[in-house]
Write a protein that holds these residues in place. Structure first.
Motif, PDB file in Angstrom:
ATOM      1  N   ILE A  93       1.110  -1.290   0.073  1.00 58.68           N
ATOM      2  CA  ILE A  93       0.196  -0.076   0.056  1.00 58.68           C
ATOM      3  C   ILE A  93       1.356   0.975  -0.233  1.00 58.68           C
ATOM      4  N   ARG A  94       2.045   0.846   0.353  1.00 59.35           N
ATOM      5  CA  ARG A  94       3.137   2.651   0.832  1.00 59.35           C
ATOM      6  C   ARG A  94       3.299   3.066  -0.902  1.00 59.35           C
ATOM      7  N   ILE A  95       3.233   2.338  -1.638  1.00 60.10           N
ATOM      8  CA  ILE A  95       3.860   2.965  -2.853  1.00 60.10           C
ATOM      9  C   ILE A  95       2.277   3.430  -3.474  1.00 60.10           C
ATOM     10  N   LEU A  96       1.261   2.267  -3.944  1.00 58.42           N
ATOM     11  CA  LEU A  96      -0.111   3.960  -3.861  1.00 58.42           C
ATOM     12  C   LEU A  96      -0.182   4.206  -3.427  1.00 58.42           C
ATOM     13  N   LEU A  97       0.152   4.114  -1.950  1.00 58.27           N
ATOM     14  CA  LEU A  97       0.013   6.270  -1.224  1.00 58.27           C
ATOM     15  C   LEU A  97       1.189   7.482  -1.485  1.00 58.27           C
ATOM     16  N   ARG A  98       2.385   6.457  -1.869  1.00 58.33           N
ATOM     17  CA  ARG A  98       2.852   7.531  -2.563  1.00 58.33           C
ATOM     18  C   ARG A  98       2.762   7.579  -3.400  1.00 58.33           C
ATOM     19  N   ALA A  99       1.998   7.418  -4.658  1.00 60.33           N
ATOM     20  CA  ALA A  99       2.054   8.005  -5.896  1.00 60.33           C
ATOM     21  C   ALA A  99       0.657   8.526  -6.020  1.00 60.33           C
ATOM     22  N   MET A 100      -0.599   8.552  -4.940  1.00 60.41           N
ATOM     23  CA  MET A 100      -1.905   8.795  -4.687  1.00 60.41           C
ATOM     24  C   MET A 100      -1.474   9.975  -3.912  1.00 60.41           C
ATOM     25  N   THR A 101      -1.786  11.101  -4.381  1.00 58.91           N
ATOM     26  CA  THR A 101      -1.245  12.643  -2.933  1.00 58.91           C
ATOM     27  C   THR A 101      -2.258  12.684  -2.724  1.00 58.91           C
ATOM     28  N   ASP A 102      -3.311  12.934  -2.619  1.00 52.41           N
ATOM     29  CA  ASP A 102      -4.430  13.418  -2.293  1.00 52.41           C
ATOM     30  C   ASP A 102      -5.651  11.879  -2.300  1.00 52.41           C
ATOM     31  N   VAL A 103      -5.240  11.086  -1.023  1.00 48.32           N
ATOM     32  CA  VAL A 103      -6.321  10.008  -0.478  1.00 48.32           C
ATOM     33  C   VAL A 103      -7.080  10.613   0.494  1.00 48.32           C
ATOM     34  N   PHE A 104      -8.316  10.619   0.463  1.00 46.97           N
ATOM     35  CA  PHE A 104      -8.539  10.222   1.717  1.00 46.97           C
ATOM     36  C   PHE A 104      -8.888   9.719   3.051  1.00 46.97           C
ATOM     37  N   GLN A 105      -9.112   8.087   2.465  1.00 46.31           N
ATOM     38  CA  GLN A 105      -9.218   7.324   3.842  1.00 46.31           C
ATOM     39  C   GLN A 105      -8.780   6.733   3.021  1.00 46.31           C
ATOM     40  N   TYR A 106      -7.494   5.396   4.237  1.00 43.22           N
ATOM     41  CA  TYR A 106      -7.340   4.522   3.909  1.00 43.22           C
ATOM     42  C   TYR A 106      -7.574   3.420   4.863  1.00 43.22           C
ATOM     43  N   THR A 107      -8.710   1.883   4.924  1.00 46.13           N
ATOM     44  CA  THR A 107      -9.476   1.197   5.775  1.00 46.13           C
ATOM     45  C   THR A 107      -8.855   0.027   5.842  1.00 46.13           C
ATOM     46  N   PRO A 108      -7.810  -0.711   5.972  1.00 48.98           N
ATOM     47  CA  PRO A 108      -6.663  -2.014   6.006  1.00 48.98           C
ATOM     48  C   PRO A 108      -7.925  -2.543   6.963  1.00 48.98           C
ATOM     49  N   LEU A 109      -7.918  -4.000   6.208  1.00 49.48           N
ATOM     50  CA  LEU A 109      -9.041  -4.732   6.570  1.00 49.48           C
ATOM     51  C   LEU A 109      -8.355  -5.605   7.365  1.00 49.48           C
ATOM     52  N   GLU A 110      -8.421  -6.310   8.305  1.00 47.55           N
ATOM     53  CA  GLU A 110      -7.321  -7.780   8.248  1.00 47.55           C
ATOM     54  C   GLU A 110      -7.645  -9.247  10.046  1.00 47.55           C
ATOM     55  N   ILE A 111      -7.455 -10.220   9.140  1.00 47.00           N
ATOM     56  CA  ILE A 111      -8.048 -10.569  10.061  1.00 47.00           C
ATOM     57  C   ILE A 111      -7.371 -11.104  12.131  1.00 47.00           C
ATOM     58  N   SER A 112      -5.936 -10.566  11.681  1.00 47.66           N
ATOM     59  CA  SER A 112      -5.584 -10.477  12.980  1.00 47.66           C
ATOM     60  C   SER A 112      -4.730  -9.059  13.776  1.00 47.66           C
ATOM     61  N   ALA A 113      -5.261  -9.215  14.791  1.00 44.75           N
ATOM     62  CA  ALA A 113      -5.552  -7.719  15.079  1.00 44.75           C
ATOM     63  C   ALA A 113      -3.735  -7.256  15.724  1.00 44.75           C
ATOM     64  N   ASP A 114      -3.419  -8.119  16.446  1.00 43.89           N
ATOM     65  CA  ASP A 114      -1.863  -7.538  16.186  1.00 43.89           C
ATOM     66  C   ASP A 114      -1.029  -7.692  15.372  1.00 43.89           C
ATOM     67  N   ALA A 115      -1.349  -7.460  13.769  1.00 47.15           N
ATOM     68  CA  ALA A 115      -0.377  -7.298  13.281  1.00 47.15           C
ATOM     69  C   ALA A 115      -1.061  -6.161  12.404  1.00 47.15           C
ATOM     70  N   LEU A 116      -2.401  -6.201  12.636  1.00 47.26           N
ATOM     71  CA  LEU A 116      -3.446  -4.585  11.992  1.00 47.26           C
ATOM     72  C   LEU A 116      -2.778  -3.426  12.352  1.00 47.26           C
ATOM     73  N   HIS A 117      -3.005  -3.705  13.805  1.00 47.29           N
ATOM     74  CA  HIS A 117      -2.603  -2.463  14.692  1.00 47.29           C
ATOM     75  C   HIS A 117      -1.294  -1.891  14.375  1.00 47.29           C
ATOM     76  N   ALA A 118       0.196  -3.147  14.095  1.00 43.41           N
ATOM     77  CA  ALA A 118       1.287  -2.548  13.928  1.00 43.41           C
ATOM     78  C   ALA A 118       1.588  -1.768  13.050  1.00 43.41           C
ATOM     79  N   SER A 119       0.723  -2.414  11.871  1.00 48.09           N
ATOM     80  CA  SER A 119       0.929  -1.754  10.044  1.00 48.09           C
ATOM     81  C   SER A 119       0.516  -0.810  10.469  1.00 48.09           C
ATOM     82  N   ALA A 120      -0.442  -0.146  11.119  1.00 47.65           N
ATOM     83  CA  ALA A 120      -1.630   1.001  11.425  1.00 47.65           C
ATOM     84  C   ALA A 120      -0.766   1.991  11.813  1.00 47.65           C
ATOM     85  N   ALA A 121      -0.155   1.654  12.382  1.00 47.44           N
ATOM     86  CA  ALA A 121       0.508   2.386  13.272  1.00 47.44           C
ATOM     87  C   ALA A 121       1.610   3.003  12.050  1.00 47.44           C
ATOM     88  N   ARG A 122       2.481   2.243  11.861  1.00 49.76           N
ATOM     89  CA  ARG A 122       3.565   2.094  10.858  1.00 49.76           C
ATOM     90  C   ARG A 122       3.246   3.384   9.458  1.00 49.76           C
TER      91      ARG A 122
END
Length: 326
Positions: A93-122
């Motif tokens: 997603i970093r590749i896409l976010l760097r190319a898209m200069t005006d993103v309103f929101q990013y919503t990741p969906l993930e089954i693993s809460a720990d992995a999701l929280h760590a990734s979202a924080a970064r």
């Protein structure tokens, strides 16, 4: 920095895991859903697989994504809401976010809460101007995902499904995913999806039987996880890994072959496994550009733009709902 909501882990995931394993081992062809590969150790092993010389998928995937990201940004337009089912570590997603200069929101969906929280924080730290809204969810299950749309975006919704995850779905389940993606896209939205392509048989087999033996360790880790989390008693070293190419189905199949007769107990239920019997752990379908667009068309999706790498090993498709119907 964007604030992140608290994420609760419940017993429901454990119960579902147990039921899925029991159901799978109760079938004539015993199987275990591949979504359970990705505990903490499994995720690290998969990262190592991606670095092997034999595993072409990640390198080809990244080549295409980097080449098409700017064009995707132009086509989708400003103010978009990117939704990524099965977001994992959130690297692509970093590749896409760097190319898209005006993103309103990013919503990741993930089954693993720990992995999701760590990734979202970064990601929140790296992209402070983008609203990061993680949602714990198994996108392969029927769930209420109204939380995804709590903050309506001024632009289009873009469902981002990178890698080759669609390859893991049987044809009927792929159709269900397309229906799910369409519900997330909503009117005027897009789906950007990665698709692994048909290629020489020896190249395919080498990718799933790597010389370092990491894929074997990754496959067997599924049994270690069942033993650890569900109280199973698999004798893990009594299994060997095998990946084959089923040409009639155009798919790689991963199996664990029992080297001896054994009985396994999980959740109070006993399962007899014969010597030579296999546990089917994963399918990875390989498509041509034509066969994939035909499959998506059955769910009312049309491919507006397609990109491939220089060897035509991997592709990305930017899809929209067919206004004229399926």
């Amino acid at each position: 920095m964007t604030s992140l909501p608290q994420i609760d882990d419940t017993e429901s995931g454990h119960s579902e895991f147990l039921q899925d394993v029991i159901d799978g081992l109760s079938q004539p062809q015993k199987s275990i859903p591949c979504k359970y590969f990705y505990d903490a150790k499994g995720s690290k092993l998969f990262e190592r697989i991606c670095e092997t010389e034999d595993y072409y998928v990640t390198r080809s995937d990244l080549e295409v994504l980097k080449a098409c990201a700017s064009q995707v940004a132009h086509l989708v337009g400003p103010g978009c809401h990117i939704i990524e089912p099965g977001s994992g570590a959130g690297e692509k997603i970093r590749i896409l976010l760097r190319a898209m200069t005006d993103v309103f929101q990013y919503t990741p969906l993930e089954i693993s809460a720990d992995a999701l929280h760590a990734s979202a924080a970064r990601l929140a730290e790296e992209f402070p101007d983008i609203r990061i809204h993680p949602v714990v969810a198994d996108f392969t299950a029927d769930q209420d995902l109204s939380r995804v749309f709590e903050n309506p975006a001024p632009g289009a919704n873009l469902v981002f499904f990178p890698g080759s995850t669609i390859s893991n779905f049987r044809r009927a389940h792929a159709g269900k995913f397309f229906d799910f993606a369409t519900s997330l896209m909503q009117e005027g939205g897009y789906l950007l999806i990665g698709v692994d392509l048909v290629k020489p048989r020896d190249k395919l087999l080498a990718a799933y039987n790597d010389r370092e033996g990491i894929t074997e360790e990754f496959n067997k880790n599924l049994l270690h996880r069942i033993n650890r989390e569900l109280g199973g008693d698999f004798h893990v070293e009594a299994f060997e890994h095998e990946a084959i190419f089923n040409e009639a189905m155009s798919r790689i199949e991963m199996h664990l072959i029992s080297k001896q007769e054994q009985t396994v107990t999980i959740g109070g239920q006993r399962f007899d496994i014969a010597a030579g019997e296999t546990l089917h752990t994963e399918n990875s379908y390989k498509y041509t550009l034509e066969s994939f667009t035909e499959l998506a068309a059955k769910s009312g999706l049309v491919s507006e733009h397609t990109w491939t790498d220089t060897r035509e090993y991997f592709s990305y498709h930017l899809m929209r709902a067919d206004k004229h119907g399926a």
